[in-house]
Write a protein that holds these residues in place. Sequence first.
Motif, PDB file in Angstrom:
ATOM      1  N   ARG A   3       0.836  -1.189   0.000  1.00  0.00           N
ATOM      2  CA  ARG A   3       0.000   0.000   0.000  1.00  0.00           C
ATOM      3  C   ARG A   3       0.863   1.227   0.000  1.00  0.00           C
ATOM      4  O   ARG A   3       1.924   1.252   0.597  1.00  0.00           O
ATOM      5  CB  ARG A   3      -0.884   0.039   1.237  1.00  0.00           C
ATOM      6  CG  ARG A   3      -1.905  -1.003   1.236  1.00  0.00           C
ATOM      7  CD  ARG A   3      -2.697  -0.736   2.463  1.00  0.00           C
ATOM      8  NE  ARG A   3      -3.894  -1.536   2.518  1.00  0.00           N
ATOM      9  CZ  ARG A   3      -4.702  -1.546   3.509  1.00  0.00           C
ATOM     10  NH1 ARG A   3      -4.444  -0.808   4.562  1.00  0.00           N
ATOM     11  NH2 ARG A   3      -5.763  -2.277   3.502  1.00  0.00           N
ATOM     12  N   LYS A   5       1.417   5.273   0.895  1.00  0.00           N
ATOM     13  CA  LYS A   5       1.188   6.103   2.082  1.00  0.00           C
ATOM     14  C   LYS A   5      -0.198   6.720   2.045  1.00  0.00           C
ATOM     15  O   LYS A   5      -0.851   6.824   3.063  1.00  0.00           O
ATOM     16  CB  LYS A   5       2.229   7.217   2.144  1.00  0.00           C
ATOM     17  CG  LYS A   5       3.410   6.877   2.957  1.00  0.00           C
ATOM     18  CD  LYS A   5       4.237   8.120   3.126  1.00  0.00           C
ATOM     19  CE  LYS A   5       5.325   7.862   4.114  1.00  0.00           C
ATOM     20  NZ  LYS A   5       6.189   8.988   4.306  1.00  0.00           N
ATOM     21  N   LYS A   8      -2.789   4.175   3.138  1.00  0.00           N
ATOM     22  CA  LYS A   8      -2.717   3.934   4.581  1.00  0.00           C
ATOM     23  C   LYS A   8      -3.349   5.084   5.360  1.00  0.00           C
ATOM     24  O   LYS A   8      -4.071   4.872   6.328  1.00  0.00           O
ATOM     25  CB  LYS A   8      -1.271   3.745   5.029  1.00  0.00           C
ATOM     26  CG  LYS A   8      -0.684   2.434   4.608  1.00  0.00           C
ATOM     27  CD  LYS A   8       0.740   2.346   5.124  1.00  0.00           C
ATOM     28  CE  LYS A   8       1.382   1.047   4.650  1.00  0.00           C
ATOM     29  NZ  LYS A   8       2.767   0.977   5.094  1.00  0.00           N
ATOM     30  N   SER A   9      -3.105   6.292   4.974  1.00  0.00           N
ATOM     31  CA  SER A   9      -3.660   7.438   5.683  1.00  0.00           C
ATOM     32  C   SER A   9      -5.176   7.507   5.517  1.00  0.00           C
ATOM     33  O   SER A   9      -5.897   7.870   6.433  1.00  0.00           O
ATOM     34  CB  SER A   9      -2.996   8.741   5.223  1.00  0.00           C
ATOM     35  OG  SER A   9      -3.262   8.977   3.875  1.00  0.00           O
ATOM     36  N   ASP A  11      -7.152   4.870   5.092  1.00  0.00           N
ATOM     37  CA  ASP A  11      -7.685   3.827   5.972  1.00  0.00           C
ATOM     38  C   ASP A  11      -7.704   4.291   7.439  1.00  0.00           C
ATOM     39  O   ASP A  11      -8.642   4.021   8.185  1.00  0.00           O
ATOM     40  CB  ASP A  11      -6.848   2.548   5.841  1.00  0.00           C
ATOM     41  CG  ASP A  11      -7.078   1.815   4.527  1.00  0.00           C
ATOM     42  OD1 ASP A  11      -8.134   2.087   3.915  1.00  0.00           O
ATOM     43  OD2 ASP A  11      -6.216   1.016   4.153  1.00  0.00           O
ATOM     44  N   ARG A  12      -6.635   4.951   7.800  1.00  0.00           N
ATOM     45  CA  ARG A  12      -6.542   5.452   9.171  1.00  0.00           C
ATOM     46  C   ARG A  12      -7.653   6.460   9.450  1.00  0.00           C
ATOM     47  O   ARG A  12      -8.283   6.431  10.512  1.00  0.00           O
ATOM     48  CB  ARG A  12      -5.176   6.086   9.397  1.00  0.00           C
ATOM     49  CG  ARG A  12      -4.842   6.189  10.873  1.00  0.00           C
ATOM     50  CD  ARG A  12      -3.461   6.721  11.163  1.00  0.00           C
ATOM     51  NE  ARG A  12      -2.421   5.926  10.522  1.00  0.00           N
ATOM     52  CZ  ARG A  12      -1.418   6.443   9.808  1.00  0.00           C
ATOM     53  NH1 ARG A  12      -1.293   7.735   9.662  1.00  0.00           N
ATOM     54  NH2 ARG A  12      -0.505   5.673   9.258  1.00  0.00           N
TER      55      ARG A  12
END
Length: 169
Positions: A3, A5, A8-9, A11-12
């Motif tokens: 993934r 960055k 990932k952000s 999803d966060r």
Amino acid sequence: MSRTKDEKSKDRLIKDKIFKENKPVKRAPIIKPKKRADTAHRRRALIERVRAKGQKTIEETLEGAELLKKKQKTMLSRAREIASSLTFIYISNNRTVMSVKEAATRIAESSKIPISEYEAVEHFKLLTKIAPEWCQFSTNKNKNDLLTINTSIPSRDALEEGIKNFDEP
């Protein structure tokens, strides 16, 4: 499946949003309405506050006044006996002036009713209020308290007039 960055952000952020939505809401604490205390409870609380300040309540003041009246009555009933004893002591010693301490000691020793020296002095104070022309306090050069009695006036006569005119405190 690597993934980036950015993914990932994203999803966060989604997880944080879901977490915040499912988080229980803080509610204001439930305040129970205060029950009105009964009068007796409020009165006891007030008395405790007054006593904590070192003051007396009205009831205690009235009780003190009643006790003072009773004490005054007993002192008046003993006044004639104390006066006749004082007259006897002063005439037998051929004196008109005596120290208060000596007079109190002699009265305490010779009285039919048990009486302390302090009570004898209290009786002397009452006698000076009742019959000031017959019994008076004074001091000498050494600052000693003296009790002066006018032995030319019969104690019975002086007390009868004084008790009639005496106003209780």
